[in-house]
Design an enzyme around this catalytic site. Structure first.
Site, PDB file in Angstrom:
ATOM      1  N   HIS A  30       0.860  -1.182   0.000  1.00  0.00           N
ATOM      2  CA  HIS A  30       0.000   0.000   0.000  1.00  0.00           C
ATOM      3  C   HIS A  30       0.893   1.228   0.000  1.00  0.00           C
ATOM      4  O   HIS A  30       1.865   1.301   0.748  1.00  0.00           O
ATOM      5  CB  HIS A  30      -0.887   0.009   1.249  1.00  0.00           C
ATOM      6  N   ASP A  62     -15.327   2.201   7.330  1.00  0.00           N
ATOM      7  CA  ASP A  62     -14.306   3.167   6.911  1.00  0.00           C
ATOM      8  C   ASP A  62     -14.865   4.142   5.881  1.00  0.00           C
ATOM      9  O   ASP A  62     -14.597   5.335   5.933  1.00  0.00           O
ATOM     10  CB  ASP A  62     -13.070   2.461   6.338  1.00  0.00           C
ATOM     11  N   ARG A  87     -14.916  12.325   8.312  1.00  0.00           N
ATOM     12  CA  ARG A  87     -13.644  12.961   8.670  1.00  0.00           C
ATOM     13  C   ARG A  87     -13.280  14.039   7.653  1.00  0.00           C
ATOM     14  O   ARG A  87     -12.750  15.102   8.017  1.00  0.00           O
ATOM     15  CB  ARG A  87     -12.518  11.909   8.715  1.00  0.00           C
ATOM     16  N   SER A 139      -8.131   3.437   9.097  1.00  0.00           N
ATOM     17  CA  SER A 139      -8.757   3.563   7.785  1.00  0.00           C
ATOM     18  C   SER A 139      -8.016   2.708   6.750  1.00  0.00           C
ATOM     19  O   SER A 139      -8.605   1.875   6.050  1.00  0.00           O
ATOM     20  CB  SER A 139      -8.754   5.040   7.376  1.00  0.00           C
ATOM     21  N   LYS A 182      -9.156  -1.676   5.501  1.00  0.00           N
ATOM     22  CA  LYS A 182      -9.391  -2.107   4.113  1.00  0.00           C
ATOM     23  C   LYS A 182      -8.367  -3.162   3.699  1.00  0.00           C
ATOM     24  O   LYS A 182      -8.700  -4.172   3.087  1.00  0.00           O
ATOM     25  CB  LYS A 182      -9.293  -0.897   3.167  1.00  0.00           C
TER      26      LYS A 182
HETATM   27  N1  URA Z   1      -6.009   6.943   2.981  1.00  0.00           N
HETATM   28  C1  URA Z   1      -7.018   6.246   3.567  1.00  0.00           C
HETATM   29  O1  URA Z   1      -7.472   5.250   3.041  1.00  0.00           O
HETATM   30  N2  URA Z   1      -7.491   6.714   4.736  1.00  0.00           N
HETATM   31  C2  URA Z   1      -7.018   7.807   5.372  1.00  0.00           C
HETATM   32  O2  URA Z   1      -7.484   8.146   6.440  1.00  0.00           O
HETATM   33  C3  URA Z   1      -5.983   8.509   4.742  1.00  0.00           C
HETATM   34  C4  URA Z   1      -5.493   8.047   3.539  1.00  0.00           C
END
Ligand code: URA
Length: 423
Positions: free
Chosen positions: A82, A161, A168, A183, A187
């Site tokens: 990621h 999320d 947010r 977050s 995922k």
């Molecule tokens: N990327 C995400 O998936 N979540 C965040 O909070 C910030 C960047």
């Protein structure tokens, strides 16, 4: 469990219990806890932070808010990477097939770009026919057949999320390390890979501007991953300058294919090898990073990684002819060269400025539902350390019409710092 008592506890700096965090996330996901209470808790977390244990529990609760993909019993080790996102970051397009060619199974669920940051899904969408919206069953079948698959997030993957991020975004609570960690990780963990490697970008065009913040996020991501039973590694990489010479969706696909051919810019190839090496070492394919780098370089140079990419594109319904003939990718109507006004040494290429230009040329979106011009962007960008003569090109701008390309020539010139050679 009374939601306001949990909010008050965090507001006053207390550590929340596992039961409190799970009750809050479950209530928010099923709608019994309203947005305003979740927003208040997010703000309390923003100011008071969370312990490692609280962050891991929050991540786990968010991960369990939807479906979990499982690769239990699969013959190959599973791994994913990621990136926190940057300008010209097309590495997923090379890393997934390269890691698969090395023997890993790579389930990659990616996002779209927003603001100056590009997204892997938009790049794949620029390949005619490539379907990023496959059901999980088909996703797993492609990974079994080809070794890797890249698709978009489904509504059933970590829905807490999706809901929390939207909140947010409009309540000033995005830049909180525990919330960012939960977050990203909810995922990634729901996607099922045993090994996760993070590329945490640091610099003026990154989410994390300073080395300290990037290190804190890297530590938090790896700690939570380990607490939840995964093998993790993180490296912090520069995002003061763009990665590679191409920025913009179709242009980045073309550069990814070049890199998969064993060519491409050095920075792009080196980081591709480095991140994939961490995946294969943690995944048990290679004994150490040095061996991994050498073996992976061979897979790039002898065409095996490109072959996996070709099979992945075909399995997704994409037109594989773009691989041999990039002119089949979306092409801009207007392409203009930006030429150096004077001779000089390139000492800086401002990634933030470049990202903003590409966005305004049509290559990005400012709102999640904006349309995108896949052909727009920049290519043949000079890199730091190179020398140019007056009149030589610094980059090319691609857009749907010449008025757009012409408008951004001054910004493009300002994005590159040239220092004249002293005699
Ligand atoms: N990327 C995400 O998936 N979540 C965040 O909070 C910030 C960047």
């Amino acid at each position: 469990m009374v939601p306001q008592w949990i909010i008050e506890k965090k507001r006053d700096g207390g550590a929340l219990s596992e039961a409190e965090i799970r009750a809050f996330v479950d209530g928010f996901t099923d709608g019994s806890i309203p947005d305003y209470q979740m927003a208040a808790l997010a703000m309390a977390i923003f100011f008071k932070g969370m312990t490692g244990e609280e962050t891991a529990t929050l991540t786990d609760a968010m991960m369990r808010s939807g479906d979990l993909v499982s690769f239990d019993g699969w013959p190959r080790p599973t791994a994913d990477k990621h990136s926190t996102g940057g300008i010209g970051d097309k590495l997923s397009l090379m890393i997934a097939p390269l890691a698969a060619a090395a023997g890993l199974a790579v389930p990659m669920i990616s996002g779209r770009g927003l603001g100056i940051t590009g997204g892997t899904l938009d790049k794949l969408d620029s390949i005619p026919g490539y379907d990023t919206r496959l059901p999980i069953g088909r996703f797993k079948q492609i990974i079994a057949d080809v070794g890797c698959s890249i698709i978009g997030q489904t509504d059933r993957l970590a829905p807490a999320d999706k809901k929390l991020y939207a909140l947010r975004d409009v309540t000033g609570t995005v830049p909180s390390i525990p919330l960012i960690t939960a977050s990203i990780m909810s995922k990634k963990l729901a996607e099922g890979a045993e090994t996760l490697v993070f590329d945490v970008k640091c610099g003026r065009a990154a989410f994390m501007r300073t080395r300290e913040d990037a290190q804190a996020l890297a530590d938090s991501l790896t700690r939570v991953g380990r607490a939840l039973g995964r093998k993790t590694a993180a490296i912090i990489t520069d995002m003061d300058r763009p990665l590679g010479r191409a920025i913009g969706n179709a242009l980045e696909v073309a550069e990814a294919v070049e890199t998969l051919r064993g060519e491409g810019p050095d920075d792009t190839r080196t980081l591709t090898l480095e991140l994939t090496a961490h995946m294969t070492v943690l995944g048990g394919i290679h004994p150490d990073l040095e061996t991994a780098r050498t073996a992976l370089a061979t897979l790039l140079d002898d065409g095996r990684a490109l072959d996996v990419f070709r099979r992945m594109v075909a399995a997704h319904g994409g037109d594989t002819r773009v691989i041999d003939d990039p002119s089949r990718l979306p092409q801009a109507q207007a392409i203009v060269e930006v030429n150096a006004a004077s001779e000089g040494h390139v000492t800086d290429v401002d990634a933030l400025a470049i990202g903003r230009i590409v966005l305004q040329l049509g290559g990005g979106r400012t709102k999640t539902d904006d349309a995108i011009d896949y052909a727009a962007g920049i290519d043949r960008l000079v890199q730091v350390g190179e020398h140019v003569q007056a009149g030589q090109p610094l980059m090319r701008l691609h857009a749907r019409d010449a008025s757009l390309t012409e408008r951004f020539i001054p910004d493009a010139l300002a994005a590159v710092t040239l220092v004249p050679r002293r005699n």
